[in-house]
Write an enzyme that holds these catalytic residues in place. Sequence first.
Site, short mmCIF file in Angstrom:
data_model
loop_
_atom_site.label_atom_id
_atom_site.label_comp_id
_atom_site.label_asym_id
_atom_site.label_seq_id
_atom_site.Cartn_x
_atom_site.Cartn_y
_atom_site.Cartn_z
N ASP A 6 0.86 -1.18 0.00
CA ASP A 6 0.00 0.00 0.00
C ASP A 6 0.91 1.24 0.00
OD1 ASP A 6 -2.34 1.40 0.26
OD2 ASP A 6 -2.73 0.81 2.34
N ASP A 59 -10.27 4.26 -1.57
CA ASP A 59 -10.90 3.17 -0.82
C ASP A 59 -12.41 3.09 -1.05
OD1 ASP A 59 -8.38 2.98 0.17
OD2 ASP A 59 -8.95 3.03 2.28
C1 GLA Z 1 -5.40 2.22 2.73
C2 GLA Z 1 -5.84 1.10 1.80
C3 GLA Z 1 -6.86 0.22 2.47
C4 GLA Z 1 -6.29 -0.33 3.76
C5 GLA Z 1 -5.82 0.81 4.64
C6 GLA Z 1 -5.08 0.31 5.86
O1 GLA Z 1 -6.44 3.11 3.00
O2 GLA Z 1 -6.37 1.63 0.62
O3 GLA Z 1 -7.23 -0.83 1.60
O4 GLA Z 1 -5.23 -1.20 3.46
O5 GLA Z 1 -4.94 1.67 3.94
O6 GLA Z 1 -4.61 1.36 6.62
#
Ligand code: GLA
Length: 606
Positions: free
Chosen positions: A197, A257
């Site tokens: 990520d 997200d």
């Molecule tokens: C980001 C990612 C999510 C998750 C969070 C965890 O927002 O896009 O899918 O992994 O981090 O903190």
Amino acid sequence: MRKRFTSVHGGSMPAMHVVMRAFGVVLAALLAACGTLGHDGGAVSAGTPDQGVATAPVRYALPPMGWNSWNAFSCRVDEKKIRAVADAMASNGMAAAGYRYVTVDDCWVGGRDPKTGKLYADAHAFPGGIAALARYVHSKGLKFGLYTSGNVSTCAGMTTNRHPPGWPQGAKAGSLGHERVDAQTFADWGVDYIKLDLCGGQLSTFAAMRAGIAATGRPMYLSINPYSYSRTLRTRFADDGAFYAPAYADTSRISQDITERFASVESIVDIAAADVAWAVPGYFNDLDMLEVGHTLSADQDTAHFIMWAIMSSPLNAGNDVRTQSDATRALLTNPGVIAVNQDGLALPAVLDQADSTGAMQVWTKPLVQSGTRAVALFNRGASPIQAAVRFAGIGLNEPQKAWDLLTGTPLTITNGGVSVTVPATGARLIRLDGRDPVAVTGPLAAQPWIWMATRAGPAANAPDSEVGVKVWPPATARRHLPAGARPAAAIIAGGVAYRDGIAVSVPTQIVYRLGRQCSSFQSDIGLDSHAPATSRATFQVWADNVLLYDSGPLAAATPPKTVRVDISGRDTLRLVVTPRSGGQAGDRAAWADPSVVCASGVAGGP
Ligand code: GLA
């Protein structure tokens, strides 16, 4: 005999067209006279083929299926819950349905050991350690996934509002600058899937992790998210050829997200529609972890799952599978929907038709079995719609059978289509059995393809200003224009004008059905000479998801190359052009004089 007929380096566009047309008429007459332009089975000319660059096999041919802790548990994750999730998946039909990876997302990290330089798990939540947890998951017949970040901190480590009380100090450790050692640690722990990520880190982390994984010798799936905490890469990161995700990742997120709202599902589908042409074999656009089983309505859950499945997205359940309802379990394990997601041709769907309000959309993808299509009817509106789907627009000949894939029941075909009710903010998934147009000996330009994706979705739906896919010559094209193509003004590749071909706006992919009847594909390739000097694009030829040719990055000034590949025994041919390094989406390139030699048939004749 070469079919190029005039160089247009430095020519202005209008003058160039005149010259080309004049020469074209003369040359066509000459070639026809000596018998080489006729579609006589001698479509493959004697040009010296380019060898291309060394190619690697596809790492993973199908989108991954699994479960991820984030949408269900956020930072409230611990080894007890993960074991219980693995227990549930092994026994509730999910493992049997194909869900394989159990992935621990953010908040497992305790810190980085200053002595060894290695990550360690938070001792409170994971007292047994990650290696033991991975062993447990493996003992259930499942695979184990683990999250890390491409920054000095994980995403949750950066935002205090996500921390549970008593959040440990060391939780800020991410993998940036430590990719190699972390990949080795993960390999030593038995990790099978890494979610990397970005968390506002540096894009270089993706290549570094890929190299780190390679150095371990352990196959580990690499799922990346370049969006988190990134101001510059909000969407369409892939429009910049400098960052070509498939070079590093097996799947990449394409959006911010997901949330538990239908509007979020819809917005990700819209981004996915625009990004279809980036999903080359072995690489899948990740529409994000599922929100099925949370707060969406049952119809919305169904639509969400169907759209993720037909777009060939990874299917990572995001609900608490220990306590899910029977309805949620039944949807997540629906064999008809999963079969579409895991189909061996592994193409994402394209948006074929939409009604004038945009509420009702028809999405299609060809399946591996010749003459079959998956069709999703996606109703984004607030009322149920009685939808009459005509097969004529779907590019499949003579459909004989239709099936509702959610229920596995046959649908009645009337008036060349099916009529079904699609609930408000819901979807139906249908399979059609008919006959695919199969390639025949001769020029390919005017032959129908079974699937085509370009930068902004199918050219048929692109605004006029988009280049999309164009076919030359218009005289042939007017009669035989494949669905979604428009007549081109000319075919120019590497500064040379050609008799016929397919001009594309990169990235573009086209798939033909060969029916195991063809022996050879040939084309010249090159960028449009009017592409900027910084343009770089790579041409690839795939057949049945095997890479047969890769040009490496070509520049606007690179003279045309000749591709010739053996396609004997292959069922599908996939032509791919993607931007690289200085290249940008929207640069123009062409397959020039593309042709196939097949067992029989004559195409494109007057
Ligand atoms: C980001 C990612 C999510 C998750 C969070 C965890 O927002 O896009 O899918 O992994 O981090 O903190």
